[in-house]
Design an enzyme around this catalytic site. Structure first.
Site, PDB file in Angstrom:
ATOM      1  N   GLU A   1       0.943  -0.767  -5.088  1.00  0.00           N
ATOM      2  CA  GLU A   1       0.098   0.240  -5.182  1.00  0.00           C
ATOM      3  C   GLU A   1       0.822   1.613  -5.764  1.00  0.00           C
ATOM      4  OE1 GLU A   1      -1.936   3.342  -4.590  1.00  0.00           O
ATOM      5  OE2 GLU A   1      -1.529   2.933  -2.613  1.00  0.00           O
TER       6      GLU A   1
ATOM      7  N   ASP B   1       0.747  -1.355  -0.120  1.00  0.00           N
ATOM      8  CA  ASP B   1       0.022  -0.085   0.052  1.00  0.00           C
ATOM      9  C   ASP B   1       0.943   1.308  -0.113  1.00  0.00           C
ATOM     10  OD1 ASP B   1      -2.750   0.949   0.037  1.00  0.00           O
ATOM     11  OD2 ASP B   1      -2.218   1.825   1.993  1.00  0.00           O
TER      12      ASP B   1
ATOM     13  N   ASP C   1     -11.178   1.646  -2.117  1.00  0.00           N
ATOM     14  CA  ASP C   1     -11.382   3.263  -1.685  1.00  0.00           C
ATOM     15  C   ASP C   1     -12.102   3.892  -2.699  1.00  0.00           C
ATOM     16  OD1 ASP C   1      -9.856   3.165   0.750  1.00  0.00           O
ATOM     17  OD2 ASP C   1      -8.049   3.565  -0.214  1.00  0.00           O
TER      18      ASP C   1
END
Length: 507
Positions: free
Chosen positions: A346, A299, A399
Site C-alpha cells: 500500500e 498497510d 478509506d
C-alpha cells in the site's frame, strides 16, 4: 535475494466480512458468506479483499485490534452454533440485532454477542472439550496471553492495560498466576471464541479457494496501544520503561487533505530492539496472517522505510519527523522464512525514491487509486496510461469515497478532467465506463469495492479517516447479489484477459 512471484491477471472485489448480509446485524462466516463467494465466482472475480479479521476495539476499526493473532468474535455465525448443538434457535428469538439492515450497530453487537457466545460456551465445555483443548495446545504460543489479556480487561471494565494495577500491567509472574487460578473459566471462554472463529473461517476460506478465489487480507503496520501485542511486547516499542506510556506515536504529516496531519496514536517500533530479537514478533505476526489469507496487503508500506514519529504529548501531527526503519533486514528475514508468501504494497500518499526502490527490490506490486489521479495536468502516475503490469488499480478503497460518490461530489473543474480523460459525455453511464477502463488497464489486478459495481454513492462509504462514530458500518443486502450483474462483470473479465484458471504466474 529472492523476489516474490507475480500475481496472475484478474479482477478483485473489496467486500469486508461485516458488509455481508446476515440476519444478526453484521456479516458472519455463515450461509450468506458462502452465497457471496458464489457470486464472486460467478462474476469470474479471482481476488477477494476482506480487510483485517482481527477483534476490534474502541472505534470499531479493523485496523485497531486487541490482538494481531485473534479473530473477531462478531464474525462467528450463530446458525452454525445452533447446528453444532451449542445454541437453541429459541435463544435467538425476540433479540433485536438492529433495525437497519444496511448498517451495523456495534453497540448492539457488543451487548448481545458476548452474552450469546457465553451460552454456547456453557455447552461447549462438555460437547467440544477435546477439540477446544487440542486447539488451545496448537495455538499456545499466542492464545494464552490473549485470553489472559481479555479476561483481565473484562474484570477491569475494559479500561486500557495502562490503567491496570502495576503487577498486572508489568506482567508480574506471581500476580498473573494468581489471576489465572481465580479466572480459569473466563480465560477458557476467550479460548473458545477463538476456536469457533478459526474453525468457521478455515471452512469458508477453503470453500473460496476451491472456487479459485484468492483471499487478500490487510496487515496494519502498527499494533494498537490497548492491545495484547503492546502488553506482551512492550520491550520492542518506544514506551516509557516505567509507566509504559508511549513516548512516540505514529501518524502522517500534514497534506492537502489535512492541515494538521493524521495523529493515529499507535506506539511505534524501536527497530533496533526489533532487530536484536531477530524480528521474532514480526515473523510470528506475518505467519499468523498467512494462515488467514492467501495474499497480504502491507498497510502503510511507506512506514517500513521511514516512519513519521510524533511526540506522544502532541495533540496533532504537525510537528512529527521522519525516522528510518530497517526495511531490508526485516523483509529479507520475512521472505527467507516465508519464501512463497505474496504481498501487495500500500504505497499511497507521498512516496519517495527509497520507498519505490524497496518495493521494486522485492517485486511487490503497488497500488493505483483512480480517484487520486486528477490534478492540473494529465501526468499523475495514478492515470491508467502510466501503470505497470505489476500493480493493482483500485476504483476506490475503504478509506475513500465510493467511485460514484467521487463523481457525485466532484466540482466542475474535476468533472471536466475526468470526462476528458475517459471520453465521457452527457448521458453516458460514467461509472461503468470508468470501471471498463480500469479492467482494460495493464495492471495485473483491477480491484473494485462492491459498491462500485452496484453504483452506490457515499451513503455506502466504509470509512472516513480521522473521524469516529460512523465508520465500518455499511452492509450489502441480499438483493445486491444480482445474476445480471455477475454476468456483466464476467463478460468484461473475458474481454480484458482477466478470466483464466486463477493460478499464480511464476516469473
Amino acid at each position: 535475494m529472492q523476489k516474490q512471484a507475480r500475481l496472475s491477471r484478474g479482477n478483485g472485489v473489496i467486500l469486508p466480512i461485516f458488509s455481508i448480509p446476515s440476519n444478526y446485524g453484521i456479516g458472519t462466516f455463515g450461509k450468506k458468506a458462502y452465497q457471496a463467494v458464489d457470486f464472486i465466482a460467478d462474476s469470474a472475480i479471482k481476488y477477494w479483499q476482506i480487510l483485517p479479521l482481527g477483534q476490534t476495539s474502541y472505534g470499531d476499526s479493523p485496523y485497531q485490534s486487541f490482538s494481531s493473532f485473534a479473530g473477531n468474535p462478531y464474525f462467528i455465525d450463530l446458525d452454525m452454533l445452533i447446528e453444532d448443538g451449542l445454541l437453541e434457535k429459541e435463544e435467538l428469538e425476540n433479540l433485536n440485532f438492529g433495525d437497519n439492515k444496511r448498517y451495523v450497530d456495534y453497540g448492539i453487537q457488543y451487548n448481545l454477542r458476548y452474552r450469546i457466545l457465553e451460552k454456547a460456551y456453557d455447552k461447549a465445555k462438555d460437547l467440544k472439550a477435546t477439540e477446544i483443548a487440542a486447539f488451545r495446545k496448537e495455538e499456545s504460543e499466542w492464545i494464552e496471553d490473549y485470553a489472559l489479556f481479555m479476561a483481565i480487561k473484562r474484570e477491569k471494565f475494559d479500561v486500557s492495560w495502562l490503567e491496570w494495577d502495576d503487577e498486572l500491567k508489568n506482567r508480574d509472574k506471581k500476580a498473573l498466576a494468581e489471576f489465572k487460578k481465580k479466572n480459569e473459566d473466563t480465560i477458557g471462554f476467550y479460548v473458545f471464541i477463538q476456536y469457533e472463529f478459526f474453525k468457521q473461517w478455515k471452512k469458508l476460506k477453503e470453500y473460496a479457494n476451491r472456487k479459485r478465489i484468492k483471499i487478500i487480507g490487510d496487515l496494519p503496520i502498527y499494533v494498537a496501544m490497548d492491545s495484547c501485542d503492546a502488553w506482551v511486547n512492550s520491550n520492542i516499542l518506544k514506551l516509557d520503561p516505567d509507566t509504559k506510556e508511549p513516548l512516540i506515536v505514529g501518524g502522517a504529516p500534514p497534506d492537502a487533505y489535512s492541515e494538521d496531519g493524521q495523529l493515529w496514536g499507535n506506539p511505534v517500533y524501536d527497530w533496533e530492539k526489533v532487530g536484536a530479537s531477530d524480528y521474532d514478533f514480526w515473523i510470528k505476526r506475518i505467519g499468523a496472517c498467512l494462515r488467514l489469507y492467501d495474499i497480504l496487503r502491507l498497510d502503510h508500506f511507506r512506514g517500513f522505510e521511514a516512519y513519521y514519529a510524533i511526540p506522544a504529548t502532541d495533540d496533532n501531527a504537525r510537528y512529527g519527523k521522519w525516522e528510518k526503519g530497517k526495511p531490508y533486514e526485516l523483509f529479507d528475514k520475512i521472505i527467507k522464512t516465508f519464501p512463497d508468501a505474496l504481498f501487495i504494497a500500500e504505497d499511497l500518499g507521498y512516496i519517495t525514491k527509497e520507498v519505490d526502490d524497496l518495493k521494486n527490490h522485492y517485486n511487490f506490486p503497488g497500488m493505483n487509486v483512480i480517484q487520486f489521479a486528477f490534478g492540473e495536468n494529465f501526468d499523475s502516475n495514478y492515470l491508467p496510461h502510466n501503470y505497470v503490469r505489476n500493480s493493482v488499480v483500485y476504483s476506490s478503497t475503504h478509506d475513500s469515497d465510493t467511485l460514484q460518490g467521487f463523481l457525485d461530489v466532484a466540482d466542475e473543474d474535476l468533472t471536466k478532467l475526468v470526462d476528458k480523460y475517459f471520453g465521457l459525455e452527457d448521458g453516458d453511464d460514467k461509472l461503468w465506463k470508468i470501471n471498463r477502463a480500469l479492467m482494460a488497464s495493464v495492471s495485473d489486478i483491477a480491484m473494485f469495492e462492491i459498491q462500485d459495481f452496484l453504483g452506490y454513492g457515499n451513503d455506502a462509504k466504509i470509512n472516513s479517516p480521522s473521524t469516529l462514530g460512523n465508520n465500518w458500518k455499511w452492509r450489502s443486502i441480499d438483493e445486491d447479489y444480482d445474476e445480471k450483474l455477475a454476468k456483466r462483470i464476467k463478460e468484461m473479465s473475458k474481454i480484458y484477459g482477466r478470466y483464466d484458471n486463477g493460478q499464480i504466474e511464476k516469473e
